[in-house]
Design a protein around this motif. Structure first.
Motif, short mmCIF file in Angstrom:
data_model
loop_
_atom_site.label_atom_id
_atom_site.label_comp_id
_atom_site.label_asym_id
_atom_site.label_seq_id
_atom_site.Cartn_x
_atom_site.Cartn_y
_atom_site.Cartn_z
N MET A 21 37.09 38.66 50.97
CA MET A 21 37.12 40.01 50.40
C MET A 21 36.07 40.87 51.09
N ILE A 31 31.30 42.56 43.20
CA ILE A 31 32.49 43.26 42.72
C ILE A 31 32.09 44.55 42.00
N TYR A 73 40.67 48.58 44.94
CA TYR A 73 41.52 47.39 44.95
C TYR A 73 42.35 47.23 46.21
N ILE A 125 39.84 44.24 47.20
CA ILE A 125 39.64 43.11 46.29
C ILE A 125 40.89 42.98 45.43
#
Length: 252
Positions: free
Chosen positions: A118, A232, A247, A250
């Motif tokens: 990610m 995150i 998004y 991730i």
């Protein structure tokens, strides 16, 4: 007392309707999960995005958003599970590369190892198992031929409502992606009332040879759960400030 009685009634009904509950339990095999991401709905939830970006998504997906589909497979037994991306060949015989993605859990030792790509980096997350704080409800439905009971929780980092449907006929507390910890296998998962739906499309019971649960050699930056949550949360916060969709980089 009334709430407790409703829960006990629902649990009893769940156990009674599960076929041969307690006698036909299976604890070893493989599950294929299909993930559908409905980006038109997802973008609608991100109120901080510009109208221009929302319009681009609508033009890309159109009014009939049937969901972006991908698959994972999970091997499991009573003590362990290993989930990874599933590559499927196209009608022309080739398959596109999927990102490296492994989630290994040892329920007996209460340990886990995850490999996640990610934000342009690869992370190896090693930590103790810490299940979400589930609330089991007295609703049931059929998923992949199994009577499943409903449970809900919240992803407190992404601020998402999580709904799981789990079956006691597979008495392993596993599930798709990073969700587990219920008294039975999770066969369906909903994020934010259907923005993303992950459903078991195949359940196969078989004796595993051992190699199915073996992790390959993992390379990446080693982190813990707390580090992952921090990464995150920071990415989402920075994206909101810049009016970007976090998004794309991730999992939603």
């Amino acid at each position: 007392m009334k709430a407790i009685s409703k829960y006990l009634f629902g649990l009893l009904l769940f156990l009674c309707l599960s076929p041969l509950s307690g006698f036909s339990q299976k604890t070893e095999g493989m599950i294929v999960y299909e993930r559908q991401e409905f980006w038109s709905k997802i973008i609608g939830q991100l109120t901080y995005l510009s109208n221009e970006e929302k319009d681009r998504v609508k033009q890309t997906w159109g009014k009939n958003d049937e969901g972006w589909k991908s698959k994972t497979k999970m091997y499991f037994n009573a003590n362990e599970s290993l989930l990874t991306n599933l590559e499927e060949a196209s009608e022309y015989g080739w398959s596109s590369r999927t990102e490296d993605y492994y989630i290994y859990r040892n329920y007996e030792k209460e340990k886990k190892i995850e490999l996640i790509e990610m934000l342009g980096k690869t992370y190896v997350l090693e930590d103790s198992l810490r299940a979400p704080n589930w609330k089991v409800l007295n609703q049931i439905k059929d998923v992949a031929g199994y009577i499943c009971m409903k449970a809900v929780t919240e992803d407190t980092v992404k601020h998402q409502k999580i709904t799981a449907w789990f079956t006691g006929d597979i008495p392993v507390s596993g599930g798709p992606e990073r969700f587990y910890g219920l008294p039975g296998m999770i066969l369906e998962l909903e994020i934010n009332d259907g923005d993303v739906v992950i459903t078991a499309s195949k359940v196969e019971f078989k004796k595993l040879e051992g190699k199915e649960l073996a992790l390959p050699k993992l390379k990446g930056k080693k982190i813990k759960d707390a580090d992952y949550d921090t990464i995150i949360a920071k990415h989402i916060k920075d994206s909101i400030k810049s009016y970007r969709n976090p998004y794309w980089a991730i999992k939603y």
